[in-house]
Design a protein around this motif. Structure first.
Motif, PDB file in Angstrom:
ATOM      1  N   ASP A   1       0.816  -1.214   0.000  1.00  0.00           N
ATOM      2  CA  ASP A   1       0.000   0.000   0.000  1.00  0.00           C
ATOM      3  C   ASP A   1       0.854   1.272   0.000  1.00  0.00           C
ATOM      4  OD1 ASP A   1      -2.250  -1.600   0.106  1.00  0.00           O
ATOM      5  OD2 ASP A   1      -2.323  -1.580   2.304  1.00  0.00           O
ATOM      6  N   GLY A   2       1.906   1.262  -0.796  1.00  0.00           N
ATOM      7  CA  GLY A   2       2.754   2.442  -0.923  1.00  0.00           C
ATOM      8  C   GLY A   2       3.811   2.588   0.141  1.00  0.00           C
ATOM      9  N   SER A   3       3.792   1.744   1.164  1.00  0.00           N
ATOM     10  CA  SER A   3       4.795   1.795   2.227  1.00  0.00           C
ATOM     11  C   SER A   3       5.867   0.751   1.970  1.00  0.00           C
ATOM     12  CB  SER A   3       4.146   1.544   3.588  1.00  0.00           C
ATOM     13  OG  SER A   3       3.169   2.518   3.876  1.00  0.00           O
ATOM     14  N   ILE A   4       7.098   1.116   2.263  1.00  0.00           N
ATOM     15  CA  ILE A   4       8.235   0.226   2.039  1.00  0.00           C
ATOM     16  C   ILE A   4       8.932  -0.006   3.377  1.00  0.00           C
ATOM     17  CG2 ILE A   4      10.404  -0.108   0.806  1.00  0.00           C
ATOM     18  CD1 ILE A   4       9.382   1.808  -1.326  1.00  0.00           C
ATOM     19  N   TYR A   5       9.189  -1.277   3.673  1.00  0.00           N
ATOM     20  CA  TYR A   5       9.855  -1.627   4.924  1.00  0.00           C
ATOM     21  C   TYR A   5      11.049  -2.513   4.612  1.00  0.00           C
ATOM     22  CZ  TYR A   5       5.344  -0.150   6.754  1.00  0.00           C
ATOM     23  OH  TYR A   5       4.217   0.560   7.027  1.00  0.00           O
ATOM     24  N   VAL A   6      12.193  -2.177   5.184  1.00  0.00           N
ATOM     25  CA  VAL A   6      13.413  -2.965   5.022  1.00  0.00           C
ATOM     26  C   VAL A   6      13.924  -3.300   6.413  1.00  0.00           C
ATOM     27  CG1 VAL A   6      15.767  -3.008   4.169  1.00  0.00           C
ATOM     28  CG2 VAL A   6      13.991  -1.868   2.835  1.00  0.00           C
ATOM     29  N   GLY A   7      14.181  -4.581   6.630  1.00  0.00           N
ATOM     30  CA  GLY A   7      14.666  -4.985   7.942  1.00  0.00           C
ATOM     31  C   GLY A   7      15.173  -6.407   7.936  1.00  0.00           C
ATOM     32  N   ASP A   8      15.587  -6.868   9.117  1.00  0.00           N
ATOM     33  CA  ASP A   8      16.157  -8.209   9.280  1.00  0.00           C
ATOM     34  C   ASP A   8      15.110  -9.126   9.897  1.00  0.00           C
ATOM     35  OD1 ASP A   8      18.527  -7.128   8.388  1.00  0.00           O
ATOM     36  OD2 ASP A   8      19.183  -6.618  10.425  1.00  0.00           O
TER      37      ASP A   8
ATOM     38  N   ILE B   1       5.757 -13.211   9.567  1.00  0.00           N
ATOM     39  CA  ILE B   1       7.206 -12.998   9.614  1.00  0.00           C
ATOM     40  C   ILE B   1       7.445 -11.737  10.443  1.00  0.00           C
ATOM     41  CG2 ILE B   1       9.280 -12.550   8.260  1.00  0.00           C
ATOM     42  CD1 ILE B   1       7.896 -13.897   5.898  1.00  0.00           C
ATOM     43  N   THR B   2       8.359 -11.840  11.379  1.00  0.00           N
ATOM     44  CA  THR B   2       8.686 -10.699  12.233  1.00  0.00           C
ATOM     45  C   THR B   2      10.043 -10.147  11.813  1.00  0.00           C
ATOM     46  OG1 THR B   2       7.482 -11.723  14.067  1.00  0.00           O
ATOM     47  CG2 THR B   2       8.980  -9.913  14.603  1.00  0.00           C
ATOM     48  N   ILE B   3      10.085  -8.857  11.453  1.00  0.00           N
ATOM     49  CA  ILE B   3      11.348  -8.248  11.035  1.00  0.00           C
ATOM     50  C   ILE B   3      11.638  -7.029  11.906  1.00  0.00           C
ATOM     51  CG2 ILE B   3      11.012  -9.034   8.658  1.00  0.00           C
ATOM     52  CD1 ILE B   3      10.398  -6.137   7.892  1.00  0.00           C
ATOM     53  N   PHE B   4      12.925  -6.723  12.034  1.00  0.00           N
ATOM     54  CA  PHE B   4      13.382  -5.540  12.767  1.00  0.00           C
ATOM     55  C   PHE B   4      13.843  -4.502  11.755  1.00  0.00           C
ATOM     56  CE2 PHE B   4      16.989  -3.199  14.637  1.00  0.00           C
ATOM     57  CZ  PHE B   4      16.310  -2.545  15.651  1.00  0.00           C
ATOM     58  N   GLU B   5      13.224  -3.355  11.778  1.00  0.00           N
ATOM     59  CA  GLU B   5      13.514  -2.295  10.818  1.00  0.00           C
ATOM     60  C   GLU B   5      14.820  -1.597  11.202  1.00  0.00           C
ATOM     61  OE1 GLU B   5      11.037   1.305   8.673  1.00  0.00           O
ATOM     62  OE2 GLU B   5      10.771   0.922  10.807  1.00  0.00           O
ATOM     63  N   ASP B   6      15.848  -1.770  10.376  1.00  0.00           N
ATOM     64  CA  ASP B   6      17.160  -1.178  10.646  1.00  0.00           C
ATOM     65  C   ASP B   6      17.257   0.192   9.969  1.00  0.00           C
ATOM     66  OD1 ASP B   6      19.675  -0.878  11.582  1.00  0.00           O
ATOM     67  OD2 ASP B   6      20.575  -2.493  10.397  1.00  0.00           O
ATOM     68  N   VAL B   7      18.320   0.908  10.321  1.00  0.00           N
ATOM     69  CA  VAL B   7      18.594   2.200   9.657  1.00  0.00           C
ATOM     70  C   VAL B   7      19.212   1.905   8.298  1.00  0.00           C
ATOM     71  CG1 VAL B   7      19.857   4.365   9.777  1.00  0.00           C
ATOM     72  CG2 VAL B   7      18.952   3.334  11.868  1.00  0.00           C
ATOM     73  N   THR B   8      18.458   2.154   7.232  1.00  0.00           N
ATOM     74  CA  THR B   8      18.893   1.856   5.872  1.00  0.00           C
ATOM     75  C   THR B   8      18.642   3.074   4.993  1.00  0.00           C
ATOM     76  OG1 THR B   8      16.724   0.980   5.277  1.00  0.00           O
ATOM     77  CG2 THR B   8      18.325  -0.588   6.183  1.00  0.00           C
ATOM     78  N   LEU B   9      19.011   2.936   3.710  1.00  0.00           N
ATOM     79  CA  LEU B   9      18.746   4.027   2.765  1.00  0.00           C
ATOM     80  C   LEU B   9      17.246   4.284   2.637  1.00  0.00           C
ATOM     81  CD1 LEU B   9      20.051   6.021   0.846  1.00  0.00           C
ATOM     82  CD2 LEU B   9      19.846   4.323  -0.970  1.00  0.00           C
ATOM     83  N   THR B  10      16.445   3.223   2.752  1.00  0.00           N
ATOM     84  CA  THR B  10      14.991   3.395   2.710  1.00  0.00           C
ATOM     85  C   THR B  10      14.515   4.215   3.896  1.00  0.00           C
ATOM     86  OG1 THR B  10      14.751   1.271   1.589  1.00  0.00           O
ATOM     87  CG2 THR B  10      12.803   2.162   2.659  1.00  0.00           C
ATOM     88  N   SER B  11      15.078   3.934   5.088  1.00  0.00           N
ATOM     89  CA  SER B  11      14.722   4.734   6.257  1.00  0.00           C
ATOM     90  C   SER B  11      15.110   6.196   6.049  1.00  0.00           C
ATOM     91  CB  SER B  11      15.421   4.186   7.502  1.00  0.00           C
ATOM     92  OG  SER B  11      15.105   2.825   7.686  1.00  0.00           O
TER      93      SER B  11
ATOM     94  N   GLU C   1      12.778   7.385   2.627  1.00  0.00           N
ATOM     95  CA  GLU C   1      11.342   7.175   2.571  1.00  0.00           C
ATOM     96  C   GLU C   1      10.653   7.368   3.923  1.00  0.00           C
ATOM     97  OE1 GLU C   1       9.667   6.540  -0.134  1.00  0.00           O
ATOM     98  OE2 GLU C   1      11.319   6.219  -1.534  1.00  0.00           O
ATOM     99  N   ASN C   2      11.045   6.569   4.903  1.00  0.00           N
ATOM    100  CA  ASN C   2      10.273   6.493   6.143  1.00  0.00           C
ATOM    101  C   ASN C   2      10.674   7.530   7.193  1.00  0.00           C
ATOM    102  OD1 ASN C   2       8.988   4.266   5.042  1.00  0.00           O
ATOM    103  ND2 ASN C   2      10.431   2.825   5.944  1.00  0.00           N
ATOM    104  N   ARG C   3      11.983   7.827   7.233  1.00  0.00           N
ATOM    105  CA  ARG C   3      12.521   8.680   8.281  1.00  0.00           C
ATOM    106  C   ARG C   3      12.244   8.112   9.666  1.00  0.00           C
ATOM    107  NH1 ARG C   3      16.459  11.213   6.688  1.00  0.00           N
ATOM    108  NH2 ARG C   3      16.290  12.523   8.561  1.00  0.00           N
ATOM    109  N   ARG C   4      12.032   6.807   9.742  1.00  0.00           N
ATOM    110  CA  ARG C   4      11.840   6.108  10.999  1.00  0.00           C
ATOM    111  C   ARG C   4      12.574   4.772  10.918  1.00  0.00           C
ATOM    112  NH1 ARG C   4      10.180  10.303  12.098  1.00  0.00           N
ATOM    113  NH2 ARG C   4       8.282  10.946  13.199  1.00  0.00           N
ATOM    114  N   ALA C   5      13.024   4.264  12.060  1.00  0.00           N
ATOM    115  CA  ALA C   5      13.687   2.963  12.101  1.00  0.00           C
ATOM    116  C   ALA C   5      13.566   2.403  13.527  1.00  0.00           C
ATOM    117  CB  ALA C   5      15.155   3.073  11.699  1.00  0.00           C
ATOM    118  N   GLY C   6      13.933   1.129  13.671  1.00  0.00           N
ATOM    119  CA  GLY C   6      13.877   0.502  14.986  1.00  0.00           C
ATOM    120  C   GLY C   6      12.542  -0.116  15.317  1.00  0.00           C
TER     121      GLY C   6
END
Length: 548
Positions: free
Chosen positions: A341-348, A357-367, A370-375
């Motif tokens: 839905d237009g949101s992009i999430y990158v994590g481990d 699936i449970t992922i942890f959002e790391d500080v990435t180029l997408t953060s 795009e998001n300006r949020r992480a963790g």
């Protein structure tokens, strides 16, 4: 003279005999009176025991006797009232109504004089011990049977104690009847004899009822104990089977940890083993306690049809879990990218359960872009693997990805030197990753059709409306792209700033005062009337929009 003497002697003898007989009769009368008095005292003692007795049998018999007396009195009153054709006395009518009410209250004793005392309560439905949880109900049912049996024994003992008193009273009245021929004694004998016969008949019925109940209860108790024993043994066998299953799963995990070095693969394998172990245990319990498996199949079929429609997403998530685990597209520890839905999430990936699936959002180029949020902890339903863009940056043993840095220079800059600076800087910092990915790609050829890909640093120069764009691509750690990107960007900027013939294009405005200013020193005629209104807009630095 002799005759007179003889007659006198005879008279004396007769007088002595008569006196002796009179004395004997007097003594017998005294003994008889004493005996009568003693027997009356014994009767009074027994009657006192009857009056103070709390014996339930006696109360039932007295109630029955009262009912019979009331019935006889009602019959007599009705005959007396019939003699009055009109206007019967109010006292007789009231007396009849009172007796009829008493008769109604005692009617139950007439129908079943000793019903609750002679018969055991009907056994409830005998429980079938088909699983360990019903063992307690079996013991509870046995306890109820024993309590009922004890109640019958108590009734029997109470009846026997009452019969002893009745027999004693009957014996005393019989003895009294020999010395007292009165009508009262005869009536008492008839009444006590009737009571004795009534109670002895009840005793025989109670004995028969107890025999039947004992036979039925013993059969029931034996059946329940056999079922309880069978369930105990069955529980032990199932427990042993479950322990063996758990032990095998534990040994299999130890073997995997010994021969598999990748911790992520060990984690996924452990999850699969746990799932299979639980499934086997459930099947063991199911087939152990399901008497008719065909019923189970039918129930599961109908239930699945309804649930498949109502819980489509849930079933798709479970199916997605099988696809993920068996297909190996995602493992715990992988870095993934999900679009929804237009949101992009990158994590481990932290965990892969049956539903998500449970992922942890790391500080990435997408953060950063795009998001300006992480963790954050992101939960992704497993069914997304069928419908949503799902990228894995570390699939198949790969630990690196391509990353790119773009910058724009002016048209009059030395683009060849700019390309060389970008390439040399990329090779300097990405050399180790290039060698790493070359080995990883070589191992992936057994699974995928990979030719000889170019894994070296690449630099490109493209003409853009606002200048020449230099695009440099290099291999970097999939988990630390942002750090290396920052390092390389700073190094390139330092190198370019040292060169006089390379200028970065950025938003700017320039007023052209001559024909050769700002157009690459090429001759070009410009309308002097429009010189003051002509401006050249500088380039805008554009960054790469890769999603790592």
């Amino acid at each position: 003279m002799k005759k007179v003497f003889v007659l006198f002697v005879l008279w004396l003898c007769c007088c002595a005999v008569l006196l002796a007989e009179k004395q004997q009769t007097s003594k017998q009368e005294q003994r008889q009176d004493f005996r009568i008095t003693q027997l009356h005292k014994e009767l009074e003692a027994i009657d006192t025991k009857f009056e103070s007795s709390e014996n339930v049998w006696l109360k039932h018999y007295v109630s029955l006797e009262n009912y019979n007396e009331i019935t006889n009195e009602i019959t007599a009153l009705q005959k007396e009232l019939e003699s009055f054709h009109t206007n019967p006395p109010r006292s007789l009518t009231h007396r009849l109504e009172t007796l009829q009410r008493q008769q109604d209250l005692l009617k139950e004793y007439a129908k079943h004089p000793y019903g609750s005392l002679l018969e055991a309560k009907n056994m409830e439905e005998i429980p079938q011990i088909t699983n360990p949880f019903l063992i307690l109900s079996g013991y509870s049912f046995i306890k109820q049977i024993d309590e009922q049996k004890n109640a019958l024994v108590a009734n029997q003992e109470s009846l026997e104690s009452l019969l002893e008193l009745v027999r004693e009273k009957y014996r005393i009245l019989n003895q009294l009847s020999f010395v007292d021929k009165s009508v009262a004694v005869a009536d008492k004998i008839v009444r006590i004899q009737t009571m004795l016969e009534e109670l002895e008949g009840a005793q025989r019925i109670l004995a028969t009822s107890m025999d039947l109940y004992n036979q039925e209860s013993q059969s029931t108790i034996l059946k329940l104990k056999n079922q309880i024993k069978a369930q105990f043994l069955k529980t032990i066998y199932i427990g042993v089977a479950v322990l063996i299953t758990i032990l095998l799963a534990f040994l299999l995990k130890l073997t995997l940890r010994k021969y598999i070095l990748d911790t992520d693969r060990i984690y996924t394998a452990s999850k699969v083993i746990n799932f299979l172990n639980i499934t086997i245990i459930v099947l063991i319990l199911l087939f152990a306690y399901m008497e008719n498996v065909s019923y189970l199949v039918a129930i599961v079929g109908f239930a699945s049809a309804g649930l498949a429609i109502a819980m489509k997403d849930l079933f798709m998530s479970v199916l997605g879990w099988f696809v993920i685990v068996l297909g190996g597209s995602v493992h715990v520890g992988d870095r993934v990218r999900v679009c929804k839905d237009g949101s992009i999430y990158v994590g481990d990936v932290l965990d892969i359960s049956m539903l998500r699936i449970t992922i942890f959002e790391d500080v990435t180029l997408t953060s950063y872009m795009e998001n300006r949020r992480a963790g954050r902890i992101i939960f992704i339903p497993n069914n997304y693997i069928f419908t949503t863009m799902f990228a894995n940056y570390t699939h198949g043993g790969l630990k690196t990805v391509w990353d790119g840095i773009d910058f724009t220079i002016t048209f009059d800059s030395n683009y060849k030197k700019a390309l060389k600076i970008a390439t040399d800087t990329g090779k300097k910092y990405a050399k180790g990753y290039t060698e790493m990915v070359r080995q990883q790609v070589h191992r992936m050829r057994d699974k995928y059709s990979l030719r000889n890909p170019n894994l070296e640093v690449r630099s490109y120069c493209m003409i853009e409306p606002n200048g020449l764009r230099i695009s440099m691509w290099y291999q970097t750690n999939a988990y630390a792209t942002l750090a290396l990107r920052s390092t390389i960007s700073g190094e390139i900027m330092e190198q370019i700033l040292k060169e006089d013939d390379i200028r970065i294009a950025y938003p700017t405005s320039k007023v052209i005062t001559s024909a050769n200013d700002g157009i690459g020193n090429k001759d070009k005629k410009i309308d002097e009337a429009n010189v003051e209104n002509l401006a050249l807009l500088g380039g805008v630095v554009a960054d790469s929009k890769d999603n790592v």
